[in-house]
Design a protein around this motif. Sequence first.
Motif, mmCIF file in Angstrom:
data_model
loop_
_atom_site.group_PDB
_atom_site.id
_atom_site.type_symbol
_atom_site.label_atom_id
_atom_site.label_comp_id
_atom_site.label_asym_id
_atom_site.label_seq_id
_atom_site.Cartn_x
_atom_site.Cartn_y
_atom_site.Cartn_z
ATOM 1 N N PRO A 139 0.836 -1.210 0.000
ATOM 2 C CA PRO A 139 0.000 0.000 0.000
ATOM 3 C C PRO A 139 0.868 1.256 0.000
ATOM 4 C CG PRO A 139 -0.737 -1.575 1.662
ATOM 5 C CD PRO A 139 0.586 -2.071 1.167
ATOM 6 N N ASN A 140 0.425 2.265 -0.714
ATOM 7 C CA ASN A 140 1.210 3.497 -0.816
ATOM 8 C C ASN A 140 1.398 4.168 0.541
ATOM 9 O OD1 ASN A 140 1.602 3.300 -3.591
ATOM 10 N ND2 ASN A 140 -0.311 4.336 -4.044
ATOM 11 N N SER A 141 0.367 4.102 1.398
ATOM 12 C CA SER A 141 0.493 4.738 2.708
ATOM 13 C C SER A 141 1.567 4.057 3.554
ATOM 14 C CB SER A 141 -0.857 4.683 3.438
ATOM 15 O OG SER A 141 -1.297 3.346 3.592
ATOM 16 N N THR A 142 1.767 2.745 3.359
ATOM 17 C CA THR A 142 2.818 2.046 4.093
ATOM 18 C C THR A 142 4.197 2.530 3.664
ATOM 19 O OG1 THR A 142 1.408 0.090 4.288
ATOM 20 C CG2 THR A 142 3.772 -0.218 4.631
ATOM 21 N N ILE A 143 4.363 2.739 2.369
ATOM 22 C CA ILE A 143 5.658 3.203 1.863
ATOM 23 C C ILE A 143 5.935 4.627 2.321
ATOM 24 C CG2 ILE A 143 6.989 3.664 -0.230
ATOM 25 C CD1 ILE A 143 5.408 1.485 -1.605
ATOM 26 N N TRP A 144 4.937 5.495 2.186
ATOM 27 C CA TRP A 144 5.141 6.900 2.523
ATOM 28 C C TRP A 144 5.287 7.107 4.029
ATOM 29 C CZ3 TRP A 144 6.932 10.974 0.492
ATOM 30 C CH2 TRP A 144 6.679 12.233 1.031
ATOM 31 N N GLY A 145 4.746 6.199 4.831
ATOM 32 C CA GLY A 145 4.792 6.365 6.277
ATOM 33 C C GLY A 145 6.067 5.865 6.923
ATOM 34 N N GLN A 146 7.033 5.377 6.136
ATOM 35 C CA GLN A 146 8.282 4.871 6.696
ATOM 36 C C GLN A 146 9.472 5.573 6.047
ATOM 37 O OE1 GLN A 146 8.589 0.546 7.362
ATOM 38 N NE2 GLN A 146 6.604 0.331 6.357
ATOM 39 N N THR A 147 10.618 5.406 6.692
ATOM 40 C CA THR A 147 11.853 5.934 6.117
ATOM 41 C C THR A 147 12.164 5.160 4.837
ATOM 42 O OG1 THR A 147 12.686 6.545 8.302
ATOM 43 C CG2 THR A 147 14.299 6.345 6.507
#
Length: 293
Positions: free
Chosen positions: A154-162
């Motif tokens: 999910p895009n939110s998982t990628i954007w929410g991490q370093t």
Amino acid sequence: MSLDRIFENYWPLFISGFLRLGAALLVIVVTLGVAQLARRAIGRLTGRLDATLVPVLRNIAIWAIYIIGAMVVLDVFGINTTSLIALLGATGLAVGLALKDTLQNIAAGFILLSLRPFRVGDVIQFGQTMGTVRQVGLFTTSLDTSDGLRITAPNSTIWGQTLTNYSHNQTRRIEIVASIAYGDDIETGMEVLRRLVADEPRILAEPQPNYAVRALGDSAVNLHLRVWTATGEYWDVYWTLMKRLKPALEAAGLTIPFPQRELHIVQKTTQRPDSDSPTQTKAITLDSDSPAS
């Protein structure tokens, strides 16, 4: 009512309905044709636009064309599209509240596409996931791992991490540690590293290679080599240097040490109070690691 009167009253409605149906079918055919043309036109932009944006632009354009075509068809049949839009807006609000996680993925997808911290073909890592980007969508991003697995995140998982992008810069630094024994000459070890660098043409002259004594370890003197190479050749150069390092050290008469432990057995004689004969005991002690030569 006679058949002639029925035919006279309903014939205009039949003609009107038939024309509307024909017009709706024509709109559907035109919509499908325009969508296909848009798909092909955007596909031709692959060489001009970033490959990351092309799939998203194609999907947005096609869905926009479908929505416009559907609105025209409804208008042909006399349906009030204004009320329908208001109803769809209210329904969309309710659905949006129920699917807030999905909306977060869409928002994160737009952020990734606008800021573009990575592109299709880049090797990235977020959390414990690492792979080559294959497609960036509005909801998810697809990656291929080094062992051939396809990961959809999910895009939110990628954007929410370093996020680490290993392919963004044109060059990368290689670090190699060469361990030699304490009895070996440090300058000889440095010379071995210099020869390795001189024999590898893919190592860049700028930034200049660095040679240093990294640490005086428990079992060895650790020599540190830092060189730069093109990002696409990073692993080939790294593996080549590691393959040549051991034979080069041995050819120079240097020793690659390994950890050792010294075992000491101490024998003591003690007299027990309840016994007339002495008792011998053995104590085993372990020293810290010492270098092997």
